[in-house]
Design a protein around this motif. Structure first.
Motif, PDB file in Angstrom:
ATOM      1  N   GLY A 188       0.809  -1.214   0.000  1.00  0.00           N
ATOM      2  CA  GLY A 188       0.000   0.000   0.000  1.00  0.00           C
ATOM      3  C   GLY A 188       0.840   1.260   0.000  1.00  0.00           C
ATOM      4  O   GLY A 188       2.012   1.241  -0.390  1.00  0.00           O
ATOM      5  N   PRO A 189       0.256   2.385   0.408  1.00  0.00           N
ATOM      6  CA  PRO A 189      -1.037   2.482   1.095  1.00  0.00           C
ATOM      7  C   PRO A 189      -2.220   2.389   0.148  1.00  0.00           C
ATOM      8  O   PRO A 189      -2.132   2.779  -1.010  1.00  0.00           O
ATOM      9  CB  PRO A 189      -0.972   3.861   1.751  1.00  0.00           C
ATOM     10  CG  PRO A 189      -0.081   4.659   0.836  1.00  0.00           C
ATOM     11  CD  PRO A 189       0.934   3.698   0.308  1.00  0.00           C
ATOM     12  N   PHE A 190      -3.329   1.838   0.674  1.00  0.00           N
ATOM     13  CA  PHE A 190      -4.563   1.710  -0.074  1.00  0.00           C
ATOM     14  C   PHE A 190      -5.684   2.447   0.647  1.00  0.00           C
ATOM     15  O   PHE A 190      -5.704   2.515   1.876  1.00  0.00           O
ATOM     16  CB  PHE A 190      -4.952   0.234  -0.234  1.00  0.00           C
ATOM     17  CG  PHE A 190      -3.952  -0.578  -1.012  1.00  0.00           C
ATOM     18  CD1 PHE A 190      -3.722  -0.344  -2.352  1.00  0.00           C
ATOM     19  CD2 PHE A 190      -3.240  -1.595  -0.392  1.00  0.00           C
ATOM     20  CE1 PHE A 190      -2.807  -1.088  -3.072  1.00  0.00           C
ATOM     21  CE2 PHE A 190      -2.320  -2.346  -1.099  1.00  0.00           C
ATOM     22  CZ  PHE A 190      -2.103  -2.092  -2.441  1.00  0.00           C
ATOM     23  N   GLN A 243     -10.172   0.626  -2.038  1.00  0.00           N
ATOM     24  CA  GLN A 243      -9.190  -0.278  -2.641  1.00  0.00           C
ATOM     25  C   GLN A 243      -8.976  -1.515  -1.764  1.00  0.00           C
ATOM     26  O   GLN A 243      -8.883  -2.635  -2.272  1.00  0.00           O
ATOM     27  CB  GLN A 243      -7.874   0.466  -2.855  1.00  0.00           C
ATOM     28  CG  GLN A 243      -7.968   1.564  -3.895  1.00  0.00           C
ATOM     29  CD  GLN A 243      -6.779   2.500  -3.875  1.00  0.00           C
ATOM     30  OE1 GLN A 243      -5.949   2.452  -2.959  1.00  0.00           O
ATOM     31  NE2 GLN A 243      -6.688   3.374  -4.871  1.00  0.00           N
ATOM     32  N   LEU A 244      -8.902  -1.308  -0.454  1.00  0.00           N
ATOM     33  CA  LEU A 244      -8.744  -2.446   0.458  1.00  0.00           C
ATOM     34  C   LEU A 244      -9.927  -3.399   0.358  1.00  0.00           C
ATOM     35  O   LEU A 244      -9.761  -4.619   0.393  1.00  0.00           O
ATOM     36  CB  LEU A 244      -8.591  -1.946   1.896  1.00  0.00           C
ATOM     37  CG  LEU A 244      -7.178  -1.732   2.425  1.00  0.00           C
ATOM     38  CD1 LEU A 244      -7.226  -1.309   3.887  1.00  0.00           C
ATOM     39  CD2 LEU A 244      -6.333  -2.984   2.258  1.00  0.00           C
ATOM     40  N   ASN A 265       3.859  -0.611   3.459  1.00  0.00           N
ATOM     41  CA  ASN A 265       3.399   0.748   3.175  1.00  0.00           C
ATOM     42  C   ASN A 265       4.582   1.521   2.604  1.00  0.00           C
ATOM     43  O   ASN A 265       5.548   1.816   3.297  1.00  0.00           O
ATOM     44  CB  ASN A 265       2.881   1.419   4.452  1.00  0.00           C
ATOM     45  CG  ASN A 265       2.203   2.758   4.167  1.00  0.00           C
ATOM     46  OD1 ASN A 265       2.620   3.508   3.294  1.00  0.00           O
ATOM     47  ND2 ASN A 265       1.166   3.056   4.928  1.00  0.00           N
ATOM     48  N   ASP A 303      -1.965  -0.338   9.765  1.00  0.00           N
ATOM     49  CA  ASP A 303      -2.247  -0.839   8.421  1.00  0.00           C
ATOM     50  C   ASP A 303      -2.623  -2.323   8.460  1.00  0.00           C
ATOM     51  O   ASP A 303      -3.509  -2.766   7.724  1.00  0.00           O
ATOM     52  CB  ASP A 303      -1.029  -0.643   7.517  1.00  0.00           C
ATOM     53  CG  ASP A 303      -0.833   0.810   7.114  1.00  0.00           C
ATOM     54  OD1 ASP A 303      -1.809   1.577   7.190  1.00  0.00           O
ATOM     55  OD2 ASP A 303       0.295   1.172   6.739  1.00  0.00           O
ATOM     56  N   ARG A 314       0.145  -0.619  -6.305  1.00  0.00           N
ATOM     57  CA  ARG A 314      -0.530   0.443  -7.059  1.00  0.00           C
ATOM     58  C   ARG A 314       0.124   0.665  -8.419  1.00  0.00           C
ATOM     59  O   ARG A 314      -0.403   1.416  -9.240  1.00  0.00           O
ATOM     60  CB  ARG A 314      -0.491   1.744  -6.248  1.00  0.00           C
ATOM     61  CG  ARG A 314      -1.233   1.675  -4.922  1.00  0.00           C
ATOM     62  CD  ARG A 314      -1.025   2.936  -4.099  1.00  0.00           C
ATOM     63  NE  ARG A 314       0.382   3.136  -3.761  1.00  0.00           N
ATOM     64  CZ  ARG A 314       0.881   4.255  -3.257  1.00  0.00           C
ATOM     65  NH1 ARG A 314       0.095   5.287  -3.052  1.00  0.00           N
ATOM     66  NH2 ARG A 314       2.161   4.340  -2.958  1.00  0.00           N
ATOM     67  N   HIS A 348      -3.991  -3.106  -7.819  1.00  0.00           N
ATOM     68  CA  HIS A 348      -5.218  -3.293  -7.042  1.00  0.00           C
ATOM     69  C   HIS A 348      -6.451  -3.166  -7.923  1.00  0.00           C
ATOM     70  O   HIS A 348      -7.542  -3.616  -7.552  1.00  0.00           O
ATOM     71  CB  HIS A 348      -5.288  -2.272  -5.909  1.00  0.00           C
ATOM     72  CG  HIS A 348      -5.344  -0.847  -6.385  1.00  0.00           C
ATOM     73  ND1 HIS A 348      -6.516  -0.235  -6.752  1.00  0.00           N
ATOM     74  CD2 HIS A 348      -4.366   0.081  -6.550  1.00  0.00           C
ATOM     75  CE1 HIS A 348      -6.269   1.002  -7.125  1.00  0.00           C
ATOM     76  NE2 HIS A 348      -4.972   1.236  -7.012  1.00  0.00           N
TER      77      HIS A 348
END
Length: 625
Positions: free
Chosen positions: A137-139, A143-144, A167, A184, A308, A374
């Protein structure tokens, strides 16, 4: 369309996961299209329908389905030995009435009825295997949620994720980096549970800093900067036994037994080795024991890198991702052709490439790694069922460029792969190994003397995969009235044990680069051949009309023509078509170009006269090239 066996097998697997309620009637009713639990909530059925549609979109072949069931399908149970009763030497004295001793009066309840095959398929548990997942991530929450849905679908199909959280924007060494990565981790756990999965955060360190004391450097790669012992995997094993998805932050124990944050790649590399070793030892210990449904084989079958950025950008696809990477032959080449601009847009592509290479060295030969954005999480189901890239890398380049499926978010599939090399002289060929490859692939006996005598006169080149697990033999056949010989694909063979592991695509891509794809920049691949320099020629071959591989040939050829019991295939020289298309501009190519006039009759006259390579008229029954 799917083959009927594929429908039955994969829907059976879907039903096993779908039927979480105890009633088989409920499952049957759901398949029939009506909801037996109308008050179950609106979020249940759409999710299940999406799950089944994801399976259908994977479009697996019969071979793909068999391969999937070999890993995840129900294992055959050992048949119980029939109980034999001693036969009395003398007839017993009747002590009951005749009706009680009449064989027809024995209660039928003593006979154990066989359950319906459909019911048995539903009740039989799916064998669960593991996948290592790097969630990079970060998401955002949306997205998660999308990623968690994909993880739940995979678990329904038998693949349980062991997730390591990363992350990219959290700097190691910051005062709050530990609490941030724990947060996270808990966000991932929460997202999974919202999707109906059971997840467990494993916040204690599961790896130790430094190389393993007995580190084996014979693999020829840099070992991970961490290691793990069987006792360190207790938390992961406990979660898996309880039906929970373990979610792990990138922590490790240092030499002072302190838990410190390290690079997630080192954690995953250590887990790949440790889990593979634990899986092997567990399998050896319980080889003859019945399978416990609660037990999960720790040996990872897949490595999934969800980020990403997407896959590894390719010079041959204008920055779009590589579709399939042969790590054994392309690893260094990808580093050399990686453009500076990509270091900003795909900052972790090369480090993830190295991670895949490290992990696949410890994982089973049939394993693969996938790098996916993602945005393309649904493609993970297709990868699990087929173990193939979303779009085949051996398809014609023009078709790939025009395919709507090819986007910046198309996943990259990575395999340990095999070295590829090009041989141009007969004395460089290992004849015993080539003979064994051809005879095993075709199921025929080679007429060696005649075969090699023909190659001595006409050989152009041979593409060899690995230690002769695959080969493509191309010859130059004299064409009457033409100065240029016909480029003829005489043999294309892959050992049965390597069909379905990517070798076929690796071999065809190398064949393309040395024949009809010559002259294009995207043919500059590390196979030891011409490196894309030269002018391509039309490639011609023939196949029996009932050859099941013909569907694969249809997709990769420019055209085909029926010749009685045979089919003539050809691939047009791509550079020549490109030059002519550019010269004509908006007019495009005509139906038949000047150089195409009469070539089919010329090819047919030459190809039909090429003698058989097999003994005892075996070629009459051969279905291969």
């Amino acid at each position: 369309m799917l083959h009927p066996p594929c429908h039955r097998s994969l829907f059976a697997s879907a039903l096993k996961a779908k039927c979480s309620k105890p009633s088989l009637q409920a499952c049957y009713a759901t398949v029939r299209g009506r909801d037996p639990y109308p008050d179950a909530g609106d979020d249940h059925n759409p999710s299940d329908n999406d799950f089944i549609l994801s399976i259908l979109r994977a479009n697996p072949s019969l071979r793909d389905t068999r391969s999937y069931l070999a890993s995840f399908g129900p294992r055959p149970k050992p048949q119980a030995s029939p109980i034999s009763f001693p036969t009395p030497t003398t007839a017993p004295t009747p002590t009951t009435s005749p009706i009680e001793t009449n064989p027809e009066s024995i209660p039928i309840a003593l006979e154990h009825p066989k359950p319906s095959p459909i019911v048995a398929s539903i009740l039989d548990p799916v064998v669960r295997r593991t996948a290592l997942v790097k969630m990079q991530g970060p998401f955002s929450e949306v997205q998660l949620d999308s990623i968690a849905r994909g993880m739940v679908y995979l678990e329904k199909l038998g693949l349980v994720s062991v997730i390591v959280v990363e992350n990219d924007e959290s700097i190691r060494g910051d005062q709050d980096d530990r609490s941030a990565i724990v947060e996270d981790t808990m966000r991932v756990v929460s997202a999974l549970e919202k999707r109906g999965a059971r997840a467990r955060p494993v916040l204690g360190a599961v790896v130790r800093l430094g190389p393993k004391p007995d580190e084996d450097e014979s693999l020829g790669l840099t070992p991970p900067e961490a290691h793990t012992f069987p006792s360190d995997l207790v938390g992961i094993r406990s979660a898996l036994r309880s039906g929970e998805i373990p979610v792990i932050p990138p922590f490790a124990l240092d030499s002072f037994c302190r838990s410190v944050r390290i690079d997630s790649n080192d954690v995953i590399g250590a887990l790949a080795r440790g889990m593979a070793e634990a899986g092997i030892s567990s399998h050896q210990a319980t080889e003859d024991a019945p399978i416990d449904p609660s037990e999960v084989d720790l040996t990872p079958l897949r490595l999934m890198i969800i980020n990403r950025e997407g896959g590894v950008p390719s010079y041959a696809r204008s920055g779009y991702p590589h579709l399939l990477i042969n790590l054994a032959s392309e690893y260094e080449f990808i580093h050399d052709t990686f453009q500076d601009s990509w270091r900003q847009t795909h900052r972790t592509a090369l480090s993830n490439l190295s991670l895949a290479r490290t992990c696949l060295a410890y994982m089973p030969p049939t394993s693969s790694a996938v790098m996916v954005s993602h945005r393309s999480q649904s493609s993970l189901i297709g990868n699990l069922i087929t173990n193939k890239p979303a779009v085949s890398s051996s398809l014609p380049h023009a078709l790939l460029q025009g395919n709507r499926k090819l986007t910046p978010h198309t996943p990259t599939l990575l395999r340990k792969g095999l070295p590829i090399r090009v041989i141009r002289t007969l004395d460089q060929i290992d004849r015993p190994k080539l003979n064994a490859l051809l005879e095993q692939s075709f199921g025929r006996t080679l007429e060696e003397d005649a075969f090699y005598a023909r190659l001595e006169k006409h050989l152009d080149f041979v593409v060899v995969a690995g230690d002769y697990v695959g080969a493509a033999i191309v010859t130059n056949e004299p064409a009457p009235g033409s100065e240029l010989p016909i480029s003829y694909l005489d043999k294309f063979a892959v050992l049965p044990s390597h069909q379905g592991d990517g070798t076929v695509d690796f071999l065809w891509v190398a064949l393309h680069d040395e024949s009809y794809g010559l002259g294009h920049p995207f043919s500059v691949n590390p196979n030891g051949g011409k490196q894309g320099q030269g002018n391509g020629r039309d490639l011609v071959w023939r196949s029996r009309g009932n050859n099941p591989v013909n569907k694969w040939y249809f997709e990769r050829s420019s055209g085909h023509m029926r010749m009685g019991d045979w089919v003539l295939f050809w691939c047009d020289a791509e550079k020549r078509l490109k030059i002519e298309e550019g010269r004509r501009g908006s007019q495009g190519l005509s139906y038949i170009e000047s150089w195409e006039t009469g070539r089919l009759s010329s090819w047919t006259n030459v190809v039909t006269k090429i003698p058989s390579s097999w003994k005892n008229n075996d070629a009459q029954n051969s279905q291969q090239i």
